[in-house]
Design a protein around this motif. Sequence first.
Motif, short mmCIF file in Angstrom:
data_model
loop_
_atom_site.label_atom_id
_atom_site.label_comp_id
_atom_site.label_asym_id
_atom_site.label_seq_id
_atom_site.Cartn_x
_atom_site.Cartn_y
_atom_site.Cartn_z
N ILE A 1 0.85 -1.19 0.00
CA ILE A 1 0.00 0.00 0.00
C ILE A 1 0.89 1.24 0.00
N ASP B 1 1.44 5.08 0.62
CA ASP B 1 0.88 6.22 1.34
C ASP B 1 1.71 7.44 0.99
N LYS C 1 -4.16 2.44 -4.45
CA LYS C 1 -2.97 2.41 -3.60
C LYS C 1 -2.32 1.04 -3.55
N PRO D 1 -0.77 6.09 -7.97
CA PRO D 1 0.01 6.26 -6.74
C PRO D 1 1.35 5.53 -6.78
#
Length: 748
Positions: A80, A82, A141, A148
């Motif tokens: 993921i 961030d 994500k 992303p």
Amino acid sequence: MLVSIRMRAIKRLSGLVAEVLDKADDTLFDFVQRGDGSISSQDYFDAMRELRKQRQEIEQRFAEHLISAFVALERRTPLIVDLQRNLAESQELSLMSEDQLEEQLGTGMIATALSRQFGPLLGQLNYRMGIIAGMDELDEKANPIAPPHVAFAFRHSMQTSEVSIRIKVLLFKLYEREMGHGLAAFYNETNRALVDAGIAPEIKPTYMRMPQAARDSRPRGPEELPGDDPHAAEAAGYGTVQMAAPPAGTRYVPVPETAAERSIFASLHELLSGYRRMRSLADGASDAHAGHGAGEGAPQMSANEVLSVLSLFQNEMPAGLQEAVSDPNASITQHIKRELLKGAERLGVSPGSRMAASDEDSIDLVGMLFDVLLDERDFNTDSRQLIGRLIVPFVKVAMLDRRMFLQKTHPARRLLNALAEACEGNTGQAPQERELMTRVERTIDQLVAEFNEDIAIFEALEQEFREFIENHRRRVALAERRTAEAQRGKERLEQARVTSLEDLRALLERHGDLPPAIEAFLRRYWTHHLTLCALRDETGSTGKYAEAVAVGEDLAGLLKLDNAVNRAERLAAMRPRLQPILVSAGCAGSAVEDVMVSLRHALGDEEIALPQAEDGVVEDAAVAALERNAPPAAVPDSEVPVAIDEPEGPALEFDEADADRVRKLQVGTWIQFTEENGTVVPAKLSWVSPISNRMLFVNRRGLRYCVASPEELAAMMREKRLNIRQNDEAFEHAMSQVLGKLRAGGRA
């Protein structure tokens, strides 16, 4: 299939990075020739040389991130991304330089721009790749080829390059532009390959382009549109990507809903029907005025008739609907339907007509959505009226394309989220806030004036508004960073004071009956120096803090010597060790001598002459001399706290499960505080203190709203003064609340 996509991604995306680096050289040289003076020519040449030298490593690091992301996905533990954190992925707030913050914000803007550019297609890619990865849900994500990851991979690849941040910003812009062109073909090919492999081939795109379809003032259904090629939707299913705002005269046409979508809307209809029945029973009336109470044999209004009435309301809402927007206790849903039936009768529609079930469902959903949106968002009176003007256009969108309720990338949905974000908490105090609100008003004016059943206008307006909202987000991000760092500094100072005062307490317990002047020196000078050493993280056994502690201990220990002469000699020998303490206190020149004289007198040196105190007590004169030259007292002498996070007052009442839930909140999570007057205020978790575990929440402007412990927040949850938002996007959060209300209403 996943391995095949991984190989294609590494080859194609790495190739795109190579093209960016090829063009970077020419782009930087063009800036040298332009010579605008913002960056020196030498900086450009240094960057060109550095990129050539580091090129192989840049491409390698880019590919390494993609490989890691695909390997994690193949193991069903997706990586993921961030983009709000720094590259160290630290759980606590790290002090970020302006350069690091510029990189973080630049990366986020790349991802945001690319996500919006390829929105509808990305939804299909995420869904199909989730299927082949064996996962129920895969968002951007977690998708290795989504924006992303593409943005993060470039930022990661540039970390080892010694290029100034202003040059990096230029490279980020170049990367965003080139990727915008290159990703279109790659996404289309990948989506086509998945469809050809039989991965969810039934999914069709939300819209297909009908370039030759002219606008018409009369609402028309899809069956009336010319040039409706049944194969066009299938071709567009591979993701015809829109690169810019639609030109005038372009029309988006909804394609037929899939079986899965029809099933979802059938379930929604059941929920809405049950909710309407229970509401009707609760009201003790048939709700005939709302439109659904007419008998099944009553004539049914066509969609075109409903849309025609709504078009009359678009520029100027009926007074009843305006009042419902202003009154938090009024039902927007009921007022919409009531005004619709009145308007239909004025247009010649048979009295007592009813709306089709699907049309009424769309109206109910939009009405309930705006009821929640206006009640739970921090809108002032002007903002509430502005957002309320969107109700009629959104009812029309819902009737034309119900997928708005399902697709996060729907242009109407994106526009509403952006406008709500700009309005929430915006009081217009700063010039930037007033400028943003002016832009909101202008956007809404244009929408209500020009929306003519052509959903393309939502995308055009959202793209135009994007620049303003991204500038707003940038300012908020900077303010939030400063707020978090200020809170971190405050807690470190509190912790340093507690540490120094604890050492003072321990020393005073070991050495009772110290002379007043010695105790005054320890309290005012010594603890001040200890605090500064602790702030510099020099609390180790061999650091300056430990040395300062030893000085205080040795000073107090001088009183154990029997001979006053020996005490005076030892004090003189300690002067070099006392010097850092005096410097920390700001003592210099005669002030140093005054302090040393007071200490010598306190140690029994009778040869020292002190000025007579007003009460005639010499010891008071020594203390007065010390106080006169001491640094400002941060904490009163009587207040020596044991810990900075001890709750005051009565014990808190909370559920441990709530406290544990609060402790698990991730930085960036939004919650709602309900103030004593009933106002709901959203706040974002910005930072968690590693010292006290207290949590800092900021408002929409990035300014401090609340600092509290998990236990205090859990107590607020128990009192119904705090609620954790599942999603901060205005549309998504409101829709979640609506569904919860429908489920609860149907069971009532």
